[in-house]
Design a protein around this motif. Structure first.
Motif, PDB file in Angstrom:
ATOM      1  N   ILE A  76       0.829  -1.209   0.000  1.00 63.64           N
ATOM      2  CA  ILE A  76       0.000   0.000   0.000  1.00 63.64           C
ATOM      3  C   ILE A  76       0.860   1.254   0.000  1.00 63.64           C
ATOM      4  O   ILE A  76       0.634   2.181  -0.787  1.00 63.64           O
ATOM      5  N   THR A  77       1.855   1.293   0.862  1.00 59.65           N
ATOM      6  CA  THR A  77       2.607   2.536   1.078  1.00 59.65           C
ATOM      7  C   THR A  77       3.807   2.695   0.158  1.00 59.65           C
ATOM      8  O   THR A  77       4.103   3.804  -0.296  1.00 59.65           O
ATOM      9  N   HIS A  78       4.504   1.605  -0.112  1.00 61.38           N
ATOM     10  CA  HIS A  78       5.765   1.697  -0.845  1.00 61.38           C
ATOM     11  C   HIS A  78       5.674   1.243  -2.305  1.00 61.38           C
ATOM     12  O   HIS A  78       6.331   1.834  -3.162  1.00 61.38           O
ATOM     13  N   GLU A  79       4.874   0.224  -2.558  1.00 57.02           N
ATOM     14  CA  GLU A  79       4.779  -0.276  -3.934  1.00 57.02           C
ATOM     15  C   GLU A  79       3.747   0.516  -4.740  1.00 57.02           C
ATOM     16  O   GLU A  79       4.040   0.966  -5.856  1.00 57.02           O
ATOM     17  N   ALA A  85      -4.828   0.802  -4.185  1.00 59.60           N
ATOM     18  CA  ALA A  85      -4.549  -0.242  -3.186  1.00 59.60           C
ATOM     19  C   ALA A  85      -5.780  -0.568  -2.349  1.00 59.60           C
ATOM     20  O   ALA A  85      -5.654  -1.059  -1.229  1.00 59.60           O
ATOM     21  N   ASP A  86      -6.971  -0.314  -2.873  1.00 59.81           N
ATOM     22  CA  ASP A  86      -8.188  -0.497  -2.071  1.00 59.81           C
ATOM     23  C   ASP A  86      -8.379  -1.940  -1.622  1.00 59.81           C
ATOM     24  O   ASP A  86      -8.796  -2.191  -0.488  1.00 59.81           O
ATOM     25  N   ASP A  87      -8.090  -2.909  -2.483  1.00 63.36           N
ATOM     26  CA  ASP A  87      -8.270  -4.308  -2.095  1.00 63.36           C
ATOM     27  C   ASP A  87      -7.320  -4.691  -0.967  1.00 63.36           C
ATOM     28  O   ASP A  87      -7.718  -5.362  -0.001  1.00 63.36           O
ATOM     29  N   ASP A  88      -6.064  -4.266  -1.071  1.00 63.08           N
ATOM     30  CA  ASP A  88      -5.099  -4.549  -0.003  1.00 63.08           C
ATOM     31  C   ASP A  88      -5.524  -3.883   1.300  1.00 63.08           C
ATOM     32  O   ASP A  88      -5.378  -4.464   2.384  1.00 63.08           O
ATOM     33  N   ALA A 124      -5.749  12.353  -0.775  1.00 61.20           N
ATOM     34  CA  ALA A 124      -6.818  11.526  -1.331  1.00 61.20           C
ATOM     35  C   ALA A 124      -6.942  10.208  -0.577  1.00 61.20           C
ATOM     36  O   ALA A 124      -8.056   9.728  -0.299  1.00 61.20           O
ATOM     37  N   PHE A 125      -5.802   9.612  -0.226  1.00 61.03           N
ATOM     38  CA  PHE A 125      -5.817   8.343   0.497  1.00 61.03           C
ATOM     39  C   PHE A 125      -6.441   8.520   1.878  1.00 61.03           C
ATOM     40  O   PHE A 125      -7.320   7.746   2.279  1.00 61.03           O
TER      41      PHE A 125
END
Length: 287
Positions: A76-79, A85-88, A124-125
């Protein structure tokens, strides 16, 4: 008043038999650690989202007042850098749900390349996150510390979401050259960013890394003792994590930090007595 203190992990080989009972099964080590400290960094979740059954075990070993500051997973944060990344994120939130009130804050640690130009992605996140959690953001891009406009931009983004800015104080670590293998390793991996001590919310979180020498570590946290004492007098509820390069004495140092603050704020609730390091007479169970 309560001050929460803790370490970067709840199990560490040098603690076994010296600070914590040994042997202990893996499913009982958090319970033993929780007699020493009342908070812990959830670093393991950065590398993999745990199963719900694992998190249920964590909850079963701690009381509701114990604090986990749980790191969001690396994808979520680095990749994905907070986009797509909503599913993760849903999988992660579902996994940690059994912690309940113990999930003090969800910790968004961002890579050093995540700078002021990425503030929109962070805004946004944060805006999409559910409001039943608190959030804490750790940045490592030097512009946020050295450029006033960049710092104010980040503070505005965090303020809208009610999120905290987590300082990672490495100034003592980098003050003089390393003297051990663990310190040399920390020099190669830890961020070198200027000191920041301002709190944005009523629940500030501090990450402090000292040296392998406990006295040098304690000498270096004096300004945090004064800062945290001031926060407590203001009615804030801080959490402080104490690291050293080898972490061999981290639990005792965390308690020592608590004692130093309590000397400044006598009304502070004391920590409980820690579990004796001797092996228990009978195996512990979760129930």
């Amino acid at each position: 008043m309560r001050l929460h203190v803790g370490c970067a992990m709840w199990t560490h080989a040098p603690w076994q038999g010296r600070l914590l009972p040994h042997p202990l099964p893996p499913g009982e080590r958090l319970r033993a650690y929780a007699t020493w400290c009342n908070a812990v960094e959830g670093n393991t979740t950065f590398y993999a989202t745990p199963s719900r059954s694992t998190v249920e075990s964590w909850a079963g070993q701690t009381d509701p007042g114990f604090r986990f500051v749980v790191k969001l997973p690396r994808p979520i944060t680095h990749e994905r850098r907070l986009t797509g990344a909503d599913d993760d994120l849903r999988a992660f939130l579902d996994a940690i749900e059994p912690l309940g009130p113990r999930a003090h804050a969800l910790w968004i640690q961002l890579p050093g390349s995540f700078g002021p130009a990425d503030a929109g992605a962070l805004a946004a996140f944060l805006g999409r996150l559910p409001r039943d959690h608190r959030y804490a953001v750790e940045v490592r891009h030097r512009a946020f510390f050295e450029d006033t406009r960049a710092a104010r931009l980040l503070e505005r983004v965090l303020a809208v979401a009610g999120a905290e800015w987590v300082p990672f104080d490495t100034t003592v670590l980098f003050r003089t050259p390393p003297t051990s293998d663990a310190e040399r390793d920390a020099w190669s991996k830890k961020p070198r960013v200027p000191l920041r001590t301002a709190a944005l919310t009523d629940r500030p979180i501090v990450r402090y890394i000292g040296r392998d020498d406990p006295e040098r570590t304690a000498e270096g946290w004096r300004h945090w003792v004064e800062t945290v004492a001031g926060w407590l007098r203001e009615g804030r509820s801080p959490t402080v994590f104490v690291h050293t390069p080898d972490n061999a004495d981290a639990p005792t140092l965390a308690r020592r930090f608590h004692d130093d603050v309590r000397a400044e704020v006598p009304g502070l609730e004391p920590l409980p007595e820690p579990m004796a390091p001797e092996a228990p007479d009978e195996p512990l169970t979760l129930f």
